[in-house]
Scaffold this motif. Structure first.
Motif, PDB file in Angstrom:
ATOM      1  N   TRP A  48      82.781   3.697  26.258  1.00 41.65           N
ATOM      2  CA  TRP A  48      81.840   3.947  27.338  1.00 41.65           C
ATOM      3  C   TRP A  48      81.005   2.716  27.667  1.00 41.65           C
ATOM      4  O   TRP A  48      80.739   2.429  28.836  1.00 41.65           O
ATOM      5  CB  TRP A  48      80.907   5.120  27.034  1.00 41.65           C
ATOM      6  N   ALA A  53      80.819   1.317  31.332  1.00 43.20           N
ATOM      7  CA  ALA A  53      79.554   1.166  32.059  1.00 43.20           C
ATOM      8  C   ALA A  53      79.393  -0.264  32.560  1.00 43.20           C
ATOM      9  O   ALA A  53      78.991  -0.491  33.710  1.00 43.20           O
ATOM     10  CB  ALA A  53      78.383   1.551  31.161  1.00 43.20           C
ATOM     11  N   GLN A  80      79.187  -1.475  36.425  1.00 39.69           N
ATOM     12  CA  GLN A  80      78.024  -2.200  36.948  1.00 39.69           C
ATOM     13  C   GLN A  80      78.440  -3.431  37.739  1.00 39.69           C
ATOM     14  O   GLN A  80      77.897  -3.693  38.821  1.00 39.69           O
ATOM     15  CB  GLN A  80      77.095  -2.576  35.792  1.00 39.69           C
ATOM     16  N   GLY A 112      73.846   3.147  34.630  1.00 34.64           N
ATOM     17  CA  GLY A 112      74.643   2.627  33.528  1.00 34.64           C
ATOM     18  C   GLY A 112      73.811   2.241  32.321  1.00 34.64           C
ATOM     19  O   GLY A 112      74.317   2.190  31.195  1.00 34.64           O
TER      20      GLY A 112
END
Length: 466
Positions: free
Chosen positions: A360, A364, A368, A422
Motif C-alpha cells: 500500500w 500510495a 501521488q 495518500g
C-alpha cells in the motif's frame, strides 16, 4: 500536413481505452470496501477517469507529438514544468514497479507452495525475487529486445482475460447458487461512512484508472472524433466499471474483509471458489497464469517510460549520465537509475509489518505522483484553450468553455484529494506509527520531486555560461 486516415469507430476506441485500464491487481484493494466499492468506483469514474479521458483527448488532438504530457504542459507553462510533469509520471511508474514485483513474488510463492510451502510470508524471499526480476528485466532490455505483440497478447490473456473472466463467472455462480457471502447488498452498505481512515484506499481505485491517455492519442483517427470519442468513453467506462465491480465483489463475497490481502486477494478468492468444486489443486495453475501476465507487464513497462523521457534530453534537462544511450538505442543510464530507485523503494518490504502494508505504501506513492502529473495536464488543457485558441483540434471537450472549466476543476480537485489522502494511514492495514508512515511518504515525495528541479537549475546555469 498529412492527416492520419480516420478508420476507428466508437467500439474500437472504447476497447482501446478499456485495454489500457483494466487490471486485476487492484481488485483486492477495492474489495476491502465491500459493497461500498461500487460507490467508490462510480465516483472515481465521474471525477477522475472521464475528466482525464476528455482533457487528454483534446490535448492529443491539438498537439499529437511525441512526449505527451511534456509537450502539453510545456506549451502551456514552459518546458521546465513540462519536464517536471513528465518526471512525476515516471516516478509514479518507478514506485509502481516494486508493487507489481511484489505481486509477481506472491504469485511465484503460491505457484511453488505445493512443493516449497511458507514463502508467502517470507520477507527475504519477496525481496530476492523482486531484485532478481527487476534487474534481470533491466539488463535484458539493454540488448534492445522488443517485446513482440504476441508476447504482450499472451500476457494480457493469461494475466487478465482468463483469470478475470473466471473470477467473475465464479462470483455470479456463487450468488445464484445461494451461497453465504461476507457482504450485505443494501442501500445502507452501498454508501460508505466517509471516515478518512477508511477512505484512504480510494487512492488505489484512482490509480487503477491511470493510463487512459494512451487511447487519447487515437482520437484523430476516429471517423467523427467530436461525436464518437465521448460515446467511446461512455462505453469504456461502463465496460471497465462492470468488470472491476463484479470482480471486486466476487472477492469481497468469499473473503472476510479483515483477511483480504492486497497482494494475495485474487488467490484467496480463487481458493474459496475452487474449494467448492474440490479443485484447489488448480490454484497454482492460476498463480502461474497471473505470474506470466505480471512478468509480461513488467518487461513491457521497463523501457517504454524511460524512452519517453528521452525527449527532454533534446532540451538539455537530463545530465549526460542519464541521457546515455547504447548502440541498440536503449537509454541505459535511465534504466539503471530506474532500477536503483525501484530497488531502494523495495526495501520497504523488509521493514513494514506486512506485505499488504508495504504494497500500500508504494501504491500510495505511485498514486501521488500520478495525480501530480494529471493536475498539470488539467491546468494545461484549460490554459491552452485561452492561450492558443486557434490551434486546430480534431476534438474539444464538450460544452464549450463552461464544460472545459467544469472538467478541469473537477479533475484538479480529484487530483488534490488523491494526493492529500495518500498521507492518511488506512485503518484496514497495520502500517505502524502514523508519524513514521507520513514521514516515509513525505520524504519520498520531496526527494524524488527535487531531482528534476535540480536538473532544471543546472540547465539554467549551463545556458547562462554558454
Amino acid at each position: 500536413m498529412k492527416h492520419p486516415k480516420r478508420v476507428l469507430g466508437t467500439f474500437t476506441l472504447a476497447m482501446i481505452t478499456a485495454a489500457a485500464i483494466i487490471s486485476l491487481r487492484n481488485l483486492p484493494g477495492a474489495a476491502v470496501f465491500g459493497f461500498s466499492s461500487v460507490f467508490y468506483f462510480g465516483v472515481a469514474a465521474l471525477i477522475f477517469f472521464i475528466p482525464i479521458a476528455l482533457a487528454t483527448a483534446e490535448l492529443a488532438a491539438g498537439w499529437p507529438h511525441a512526449g505527451g504530457a511534456y509537450v502539453w504542459v510545456s506549451e502551456a507553462f514552459g518546458k521546465k514544468w513540462g519536464f517536471f510533469a513528465l518526471w512525476a509520471a515516471w516516478m509514479g511508474i518507478i514506485a509502481w514497479f516494486p508493487a507489481i514485483l511484489a505481486f509477481t513474488a506472491t504469485m511465484l510463492a503460491h505457484l511453488i507452495a505445493p512443493v516449497f510451502p511458507g514463502f508467502e510470508e517470507s520477507k527475504p524471499f519477496y525481496f530476492a525475487v523482486m531484485f532478481v526480476v527487476f534487474w534481470g528485466a533491466t539488463f535484458l532490455n539493454f540488448l534492445g529486445i522488443q517485446t513482440s505483440s504476441w508476447i504482450s497478447s499472451l500476457g494480457v490473456l493469461s494475466g487478465t482475460v482468463i483469470p478475470g473472466a473466471l473470477i467473475i463467472v465464479l462470483g455470479i455462480w456463487w450468488v445464484l447458487a445461494g451461497h453465504d457471502t461476507h457482504i450485505v447488498f443494501s442501500t445502507q452498505t452501498l454508501i460508505p461512512d466517509f471516515q478518512l481512515e477508511t477512505m484512504v484506499l480510494f487512492a488505489g481505485i484512482l490509480l487503477g484508472f491511470v493510463g487512459v491517455e494512451v487511447a487519447a492519442y487515437h482520437v484523430k483517427e476516429a471517423k467523427e472524433p467530436q461525436k464518437e470519442y465521448p460515446r467511446a468513453i461512455a462505453i469504456a467506462a461502463i465496460f471497465i466499471l462492470v468488470i472491476s465491480i463484479v470482480g471486486t465483489l466476487s472477492i469481497a463475497m468469499v473473503v472476510p474483509q479483515k483477511e483480504i490481502s492486497l497482494l494475495s486477494g485474487l488467490i484467496q478468492g480463487f481458493t474459496v471458489f475452487l474449494s467448492a468444486f474440490d479443485l484447489v489443486w488448480a490454484v497454482p495453475i492460476l498463480a502461474l497464469l497471473l505470474l506470466i501476465g505480471s512478468l509480461a507487464g513488467i518487461n513491457t513497462w521497463i523501457v517504454g517510460p524511460a524512452k519517453g523521457l528521452l525527449v527532454t534530453a533534446q532540451d538539455g534537462f537530463l545530465p549526460p549520465s542519464l541521457a546515455r544511450v547504447n548502440d541498440k538505442g536503449v537509454p541505459t543510464g535511465m534504466l539503471i537509475f530506474q532500477a536503483t530507485i525501484g530497488t531502494i523503494l523495495s526495501f520497504v518490504f523488509l521493514f513494514m509489518d506486512s506485505h499488504s502494508a508495504a504494497f500500500w505504501v508504494l501504491t500510495a506513492l505511485s498514486a501521488q505522483f500520478a495525480v501530480v502529473q494529471y493536475g498539470f495536464v488539467f491546468a494545461a488543457v484549460l490554459r491552452l484553450r485561452y492561450s492558443q485558441p486557434h490551434t486546430h483540434r480534431a476534438y474539444r471537450v464538450p460544452g464549450g468553455k463552461a464544460g472545459l472549466w467544469l472538467i478541469a476543476l473537477v479533475g484538479i480537485a480529484a487530483c488534490a484529494f488523491g494526493f492529500w489522502i495518500g498521507f492518511v494511514p488506512p485503518s484496514q492495514l497495520e502500517t505502524g506509527d502514523k508519524t513514521t508512515y507520513q514521514t516515509l511518504l513525505g520524504a519520498c515525495v520531496i526527494i524524488l520531486s527535487c531531482i528534476p528541479l535540480v536538473f532544471s537549475l543546472k540547465r539554467r546555469f549551463r545556458r547562462k555560461k554558454a
